[in-house]
Design a protein around this motif. Structure first.
Motif, mmCIF file in Angstrom:
data_model
loop_
_atom_site.group_PDB
_atom_site.id
_atom_site.type_symbol
_atom_site.label_atom_id
_atom_site.label_comp_id
_atom_site.label_asym_id
_atom_site.label_seq_id
_atom_site.Cartn_x
_atom_site.Cartn_y
_atom_site.Cartn_z
ATOM 1 N N ASN A 165 65.034 73.837 -56.903
ATOM 2 C CA ASN A 165 64.116 72.701 -56.937
ATOM 3 C C ASN A 165 64.343 71.907 -58.227
ATOM 4 N N ILE A 166 65.143 70.854 -58.131
ATOM 5 C CA ILE A 166 65.523 70.051 -59.290
ATOM 6 C C ILE A 166 65.220 68.584 -59.013
ATOM 7 N N SER A 167 64.640 67.926 -59.993
ATOM 8 C CA SER A 167 64.422 66.480 -59.944
ATOM 9 C C SER A 167 65.138 65.849 -61.134
ATOM 10 N N ILE A 168 65.640 64.651 -60.951
ATOM 11 C CA ILE A 168 66.194 63.923 -62.095
ATOM 12 C C ILE A 168 65.527 62.557 -62.202
ATOM 13 N N ASP A 169 65.458 62.068 -63.428
ATOM 14 C CA ASP A 169 64.982 60.707 -63.691
ATOM 15 C C ASP A 169 66.176 59.781 -63.835
ATOM 16 N N LEU A 170 66.080 58.610 -63.236
ATOM 17 C CA LEU A 170 67.083 57.560 -63.405
ATOM 18 C C LEU A 170 66.357 56.244 -63.695
ATOM 19 N N ILE A 171 66.944 55.439 -64.579
ATOM 20 C CA ILE A 171 66.350 54.148 -64.950
ATOM 21 C C ILE A 171 67.235 53.010 -64.444
ATOM 22 N N TYR A 172 66.590 52.021 -63.817
ATOM 23 C CA TYR A 172 67.318 50.840 -63.340
ATOM 24 C C TYR A 172 66.798 49.595 -64.044
ATOM 25 N N GLY A 173 67.450 48.463 -63.771
ATOM 26 C CA GLY A 173 67.041 47.210 -64.399
ATOM 27 C C GLY A 173 67.437 47.117 -65.859
ATOM 28 N N MET A 174 68.452 47.889 -66.252
ATOM 29 C CA MET A 174 68.913 47.861 -67.642
ATOM 30 C C MET A 174 69.649 46.553 -67.932
ATOM 31 N N PRO A 175 69.551 46.028 -69.161
ATOM 32 C CA PRO A 175 70.354 44.866 -69.521
ATOM 33 C C PRO A 175 71.849 45.163 -69.314
ATOM 34 N N ASP A 176 72.531 44.254 -68.667
ATOM 35 C CA ASP A 176 73.973 44.378 -68.391
ATOM 36 C C ASP A 176 74.317 45.469 -67.381
ATOM 37 N N MET A 177 73.319 46.049 -66.715
ATOM 38 C CA MET A 177 73.621 47.016 -65.656
ATOM 39 C C MET A 177 73.889 46.251 -64.363
ATOM 40 N N SER A 178 75.112 46.286 -63.917
ATOM 41 C CA SER A 178 75.478 45.581 -62.685
ATOM 42 C C SER A 178 74.956 46.344 -61.474
ATOM 43 N N ASP A 179 74.905 45.659 -60.331
ATOM 44 C CA ASP A 179 74.511 46.332 -59.094
ATOM 45 C C ASP A 179 75.460 47.484 -58.799
ATOM 46 N N ALA A 180 76.750 47.269 -59.073
ATOM 47 C CA ALA A 180 77.756 48.299 -58.790
ATOM 48 C C ALA A 180 77.517 49.543 -59.641
ATOM 49 N N ARG A 181 77.183 49.338 -60.919
ATOM 50 C CA ARG A 181 76.955 50.497 -61.787
ATOM 51 C C ARG A 181 75.698 51.243 -61.363
ATOM 52 N N TRP A 182 74.675 50.534 -60.949
ATOM 53 C CA TRP A 182 73.470 51.195 -60.470
ATOM 54 C C TRP A 182 73.782 52.000 -59.204
ATOM 55 N N GLN A 183 74.573 51.435 -58.315
ATOM 56 C CA GLN A 183 74.942 52.169 -57.109
ATOM 57 C C GLN A 183 75.760 53.410 -57.453
ATOM 58 N N GLU A 184 76.620 53.318 -58.448
ATOM 59 C CA GLU A 184 77.404 54.484 -58.870
ATOM 60 C C GLU A 184 76.502 55.577 -59.427
ATOM 61 N N ASN A 185 75.464 55.193 -60.169
ATOM 62 C CA ASN A 185 74.497 56.182 -60.656
ATOM 63 C C ASN A 185 73.873 56.951 -59.494
ATOM 64 N N LEU A 186 73.443 56.210 -58.480
ATOM 65 C CA LEU A 186 72.824 56.835 -57.322
ATOM 66 C C LEU A 186 73.822 57.689 -56.550
ATOM 67 N N ASP A 187 75.033 57.192 -56.392
ATOM 68 C CA ASP A 187 76.062 57.954 -55.677
ATOM 69 C C ASP A 187 76.351 59.272 -56.380
ATOM 70 N N GLN A 188 76.360 59.249 -57.704
ATOM 71 C CA GLN A 188 76.618 60.473 -58.461
ATOM 72 C C GLN A 188 75.494 61.485 -58.244
ATOM 73 N N ALA A 189 74.261 61.025 -58.296
ATOM 74 C CA ALA A 189 73.119 61.918 -58.070
ATOM 75 C C ALA A 189 73.164 62.516 -56.667
ATOM 76 N N LEU A 190 73.476 61.684 -55.681
ATOM 77 C CA LEU A 190 73.534 62.160 -54.299
ATOM 78 C C LEU A 190 74.695 63.121 -54.086
ATOM 79 N N ALA A 191 75.818 62.870 -54.745
ATOM 80 C CA ALA A 191 76.976 63.753 -54.608
ATOM 81 C C ALA A 191 76.683 65.143 -55.148
ATOM 82 N N LEU A 192 75.785 65.221 -56.126
ATOM 83 C CA LEU A 192 75.418 66.511 -56.708
ATOM 84 C C LEU A 192 74.418 67.285 -55.846
ATOM 85 N N GLY A 193 73.859 66.623 -54.852
ATOM 86 C CA GLY A 193 72.921 67.290 -53.957
ATOM 87 C C GLY A 193 71.552 67.522 -54.575
ATOM 88 N N ILE A 194 71.138 66.635 -55.483
ATOM 89 C CA ILE A 194 69.821 66.767 -56.108
ATOM 90 C C ILE A 194 68.752 66.396 -55.071
#
Length: 376
Positions: free
Chosen positions: A150-179
């Protein structure tokens, strides 16, 4: 059923966006743990019913060692009734989660980790002044999965200079880990934080609400596709992995907050401790509770129920409003909701007012539109 929240007010360093109460000095950690345990004893009668959840928040609770946890759990066992299988969450930072630390935590009563990853990208972590780096963020989760389900992670979006692609990569990484649980928040600029000062000086670009909304829409789509349910605005869980602590908070169940700056709620009153470690320790040592209390009016309770309810999949129950507050409140909330229903931002699901997917990013504003100042 009730919850116990324990605030651990220590951090290795200050994140630029954070306005929570903490100290970067660990000199008084032992004294603080003693005070936490004593406060629990002093306030044990404030909580009714067995504890369903125990939550170590902060600050950085992963700075606690095995002896600290043993002392706290012994105090809980000696003075509180606890359900047979409580959810016991500990917030942790990736740089603390060595394999030795994870083995220690897994051997304790902790059965859920909430890990403050925030981003898998170095540039984001540096801007936030996080104590960990991108490599540690990834490695700690790979390790944690060996010891915790049972693991939860925090992720922050809307960062200055965070592109849509980088935000999607953050989510893809979390999902790939099976969190199985993700809590995701828009970066907000709180008063008197380093982030506010950097933006005012032009060192950091201002936060853009349009970017945050776009990132939130990406988040909703990604999570839905991956089989997560957005059970509360910022919280996404796979079936069976909703946070019981979060759910209890958003559905108005009572909880006792222990430690400097911790808040409590018993259904009728809210209270909060002083946000100063030395003053807190001194007061508790003298058998004095450094607490302020506020009794909630009927209007306060109604407004809080609307605010929290609209952030969840369970919405706002008209039957509950009439039962708890009276027919005038039910009539009022329906009248106020009508224009938003017509705009497809809210909808009626049997007796419940629920936010639509279109209205989710606006849920706090929608709630405020249903608030009342006074209704006689």
């Amino acid at each position: 059923m009730a919850g116990l929240y324990i605030h651990i007010p220590f951090c290795k360093q200050a994140c630029h966006y954070c306005d929570f109460h903490f100290s970067t000095s660990l000199k008084k950690k032992s004294e603080l743990v003693n005070a936490l345990c004593k406060e629990m004893v002093l306030r044990k009668e404030e909580i009714r019913g067995p504890l369903q959840t125990i939550y170590f928040g902060g600050g950085t609770p992963s700075l606690l060692d095995a002896e600290d946890l043993q002392q706290i759990f012994k105090t809980i066992d000696d003075h509180f009734e606890v359900v047979e299988a409580p959810e016991i969450t500990l917030e942790a930072n990736p740089d603390d989660l060595t394999e030795a630390k994870l083995i220690m935590l897994a051997a304790s009563r902790i059965n859920r980790l909430s890990i403050g990853v925030q981003s898998f990208f170095e540039e984001d972590l540096k801007l936030m002044n996080r104590a960990h780096n991108a490599t540690e963020a990834l490695r700690c989760l790979q390790l944690a999965k060996q010891y915790f389900d049972n693991i939860s992670i925090d992720l922050i979006y809307g960062m200055p200079d965070m592109s849509d692609a980088r935000w999607q990569e953050n989510l893809d990484q979390a999902l790939a880990l099976g969190i199985p649980h993700i809590s995701s928040y828009a970066l907000t600029v709180e008063p008197n934080t380093a982030l506010q000062k950097f933006i005012e000086k032009g060192v950091v670009k201002p936060v853009d609400d349009a970017v945050a909304q776009r990132h939130f829409e990406i988040l909703l789509a990604k999570m839905e596709q991956a089989g997560f349910e957005n059970y509360e605005f910022s919280n996404f869980g796979k079936p069976g992995y909703f946070s019981q602590n979060n759910t209890a908070y958003w559905t108005g169940k009572p909880y006792l907050g222990i430690g400097p700056s911790a808040h409590s709620f018993d259904g009728n009153t809210r209270s909060w401790n002083i946000n100063n470690n030395p003053k807190y320790i001194k007061a508790i040592a003298a058998d004095s509770l450094p607490i302020e209390r506020e009794t909630l009016s009927t209007t306060d309770k109604y407004n809080e129920y609307v605010m929290t309810g609209l952030r969840t999949i369970w919405g706002v129950s008209l039957e509950k409003i009439e039962k708890d507050f009276g027919l005038k409140f039910r009539t009022y909330v329906l009248q106020q909701a009508q224009k938003h229903i017509e705009e497809h931002l809210l909808f009626l699901d049997d007796d419940r007012i629920v936010v639509t997917k279109k209205g989710k990013f606006l849920s706090d504003g929608l709630a405020s539109d249903l608030f009342i100042l006074n209704l006689s």
